[in-house]
Write a protein that holds these residues in place. Structure first.
Motif, PDB file in Angstrom:
ATOM      1  N   GLY A  44       0.890  -1.178  -0.113  1.00 27.64           N
ATOM      2  CA  GLY A  44      -0.017   0.177  -0.106  1.00 27.64           C
ATOM      3  C   GLY A  44       0.857   1.196   0.201  1.00 27.64           C
ATOM      4  N   SER A  63      -1.944  -7.831  -5.238  1.00 26.67           N
ATOM      5  CA  SER A  63      -2.604  -6.612  -5.293  1.00 26.67           C
ATOM      6  C   SER A  63      -1.582  -5.487  -4.697  1.00 26.67           C
ATOM      7  CB  SER A  63      -3.917  -6.882  -4.058  1.00 26.67           C
ATOM      8  OG  SER A  63      -4.715  -7.570  -4.451  1.00 26.67           O
ATOM      9  N   ASP A  65      -2.227  -1.563  -3.601  1.00 29.78           N
ATOM     10  CA  ASP A  65      -3.085  -0.692  -3.427  1.00 29.78           C
ATOM     11  C   ASP A  65      -2.670   0.788  -3.009  1.00 29.78           C
ATOM     12  OD1 ASP A  65      -5.277  -2.315  -3.287  1.00 29.78           O
ATOM     13  OD2 ASP A  65      -5.104  -3.004  -1.310  1.00 29.78           O
ATOM     14  N   GLY A  86      -5.533  -0.764  -6.713  1.00 32.44           N
ATOM     15  CA  GLY A  86      -6.650  -0.060  -6.010  1.00 32.44           C
ATOM     16  C   GLY A  86      -6.263   1.267  -5.330  1.00 32.44           C
ATOM     17  N   GLY A  87      -5.325   1.894  -5.811  1.00 33.26           N
ATOM     18  CA  GLY A  87      -4.665   3.223  -5.511  1.00 33.26           C
ATOM     19  C   GLY A  87      -5.240   4.222  -6.578  1.00 33.26           C
ATOM     20  N   THR A 105      -9.784  -2.220  -8.632  1.00 33.98           N
ATOM     21  CA  THR A 105     -10.621  -2.504  -7.589  1.00 33.98           C
ATOM     22  C   THR A 105     -11.580  -1.405  -7.018  1.00 33.98           C
ATOM     23  OG1 THR A 105      -8.941  -2.166  -5.781  1.00 33.98           O
ATOM     24  CG2 THR A 105      -9.079  -4.554  -6.836  1.00 33.98           C
ATOM     25  N   VAL A 109      -8.710   4.533 -10.794  1.00 34.13           N
ATOM     26  CA  VAL A 109      -7.586   3.800 -10.565  1.00 34.13           C
ATOM     27  C   VAL A 109      -6.453   4.244 -11.619  1.00 34.13           C
ATOM     28  CG1 VAL A 109      -6.435   1.637 -10.102  1.00 34.13           C
ATOM     29  CG2 VAL A 109      -8.563   2.067  -8.922  1.00 34.13           C
TER      30      VAL A 109
END
Length: 163
Positions: A44, A63, A65, A86-87, A105, A109
């Protein structure tokens, strides 16, 4: 390899192993000093692409994010893997789905100013609405979101999501 805090800067291209599993924790930054290919990217934190291209996805599904930043691009490889984003990404280089699936997601994005290419046999799966500067689609566009682009080049692809 986990980047737990602060920046990790690669001084030049191809310093990370093609099979590296890189996790960028929240608050940390992977800063590219040249084009890199890694097995997978997760976490993340931030990935500052600079002017380089980051190629990922050959090792395993993952994933990310965090945010992709800078003038560089992203290339998704790995025919049997899914890379989920997702970021709120702001990189201005090309996003290329060369193999496998790139999944968003959330909405917004994909970077608005970037170009998007989905190669034959590859899939972009939208988990929310997105806007890009241009789309070149030879693969599959799927998902629940709507993709908007200033220009579209459709080359035998399958559109299963709203344009």
């Amino acid at each position: 390899m986990t980047i737990a805090g602060g920046p990790l800067t690669t001084g030049s291209a191809a310093l990370l192993a093609d099979t590296a599993a890189v996790v960028v924790s929240p608050g940390a930054t992977l800063r590219l000093g040249g084009t890199q290919t890694i097995g997978r990217l997760a976490g993340g934190g931030d990935s500052d692409l600079g002017a380089a291209t980051l190629t990922t996805g050959a090792l395993a599904s993952s994933s990310f994010d965090g945010r992709l930043l800078g003038g560089g691009g992203l290339a998704k490889v790995g025919a049997a893997t899914t890379f989920s984003l997702g970021g709120a990404n702001a990189h201005t280089g090309a996003t290329q789905v060369l193999q496998g699936t790139l999944r968003t997601t959330a909405a917004n994005v994909l970077p608005d100013a970037g170009t998007l290419t989905v190669a034959a046999g590859a899939t972009l799966e939208l988990g929310g609405n997105a806007t890009v500067a241009s789309l070149a689609l030879a693969g599959r566009l799927a998902g629940t979101g709507t993709l908007r682009a200033a220009t579209y080049a459709l080359d035998g692809g399958a559109v299963e999501a709203p344009l």
